[in-house]
Design an enzyme around this catalytic site. Sequence first.
Site: not given
Length: 433
Positions: A13, A16, A40-41, A225
């Site tokens: 988180d 990225k 989750g992006h 991650q």
Amino acid sequence: MPLNIIVGAQWGDEGKGRITDVLAAEAAYVARYSGGDNAGHTLTVGREIFKLHLIPSGIVQPGVVCVIGNGVVVNPTVLLREIDELATRGVAVTPQRLKLDLKAHLITPAHVRLDGSAESQRGAQAIGTTQRGIGPAYSDKAARSGLRAQLLAHPDALTEALRAHLTEKNRLLQDIYHAEPLDSAAIIAQYTAYAQRLGPYLADTSLLLHRALSQGQTVLAEGAQGTLLDLEQGTYPFVTSSYPTASGALLGLGLGPRHIGRILGVAKAFSSRVGAGPMPTELHGEAAVRLRGSGANPWDEFGTTTGRPRRVGWLDAVVLRYAARINGLTELALTKLDILSGLTEIPVCVAYAAAGEQVEEFSADSATLAACTPVYHSCPGWQENITGARHWTELPTAARAYVRAVADLSGVPISLVSVGPGRDQLVAVPPTA
Ligand code: IMP
């Protein structure tokens, strides 16, 4: 042209996705190499917010080909949902734009159910997984009983493999976890329909990327991650089941180290972690709420995948030095600097205290790590709103000093700073800064 790798330098988180989005503009390929839809992006493009779990962030850059590499575990339900959602927002995810590696492994509903059951059984020792079936899918891969994406091209073999898989997992669910069995026939029918749609996306992506690199094209490897969640190098057992570190990019894309150019670590200007496990600089109460936010803003510290409030704390330079070592970082991008605006002082953890001694390096021994308390150095804060800054000189002196201090303490130059979620809210840091 090179293979550039983006890795999370903390516990995930770090932002990225948005750094990938920027660097993707210069890349021919953007490739995910590890994890699955536990990631989750969040990308902000103009007024649009995209939340992606599996499809590489590069998909919103026209002309970029996206790859899901062999190191990824793929839940086809989630993948197809993302393809359909992107289509409704005008992004056509065709087999020309997205390639799924033949050797990637598939997640099934049995993996998801087993993830939840195993977590319940761990009780107080729970890892806090995202319950997406990630651990069970990688366990099957290591046990050599996993289901590879290539089965999607062979309907009879897929049916046979699913039948054997579901028979075994239903036995586990019923006998060990006393849970309801899954409907094998329904899952086989569902996956057979998925195969029809996903078959055209299958490719030998190692070969594809190798050829691209040999022809001088740029490949951007997009990590999921973070370093401290790496199965080998993270805070085991409070880790994910794959390799988010730079070495994982090679393993998860089937490429050798010869091509590597930049290895860019992404770090938040403070720390956050979701799930259980050591986090030496964790804050509680008011101080934590100040960093986490209330949840009212899309950028507040709540999980993109699970919605859980993230644990937050001050920046930990010991962690960054460790990430620099494990990944061989060539540079760092520091995100969310704007969240620190308005603080009088900003503590940065420069070392740990353990058993009356000062420890400079992240400990490989979990008992030592558990006993560590942070040693802080205090940096002066700044009161200005920095979200409008686009040039290094537009940042307040104290903000520039903070960035320099983080670079010095981590031993890695900082090349980019983000001051807000927007695509343009980035400041390039001059090498001489
Ligand atoms: P799993 O990957 O779902 O098995 O979860 C294992 C650990 O990694 C848990 O602590 C999760 O919260 C954490 N984790 C997995 N994916 C992410 C992510 O994308 N960001 C932050 N933490 C994650």
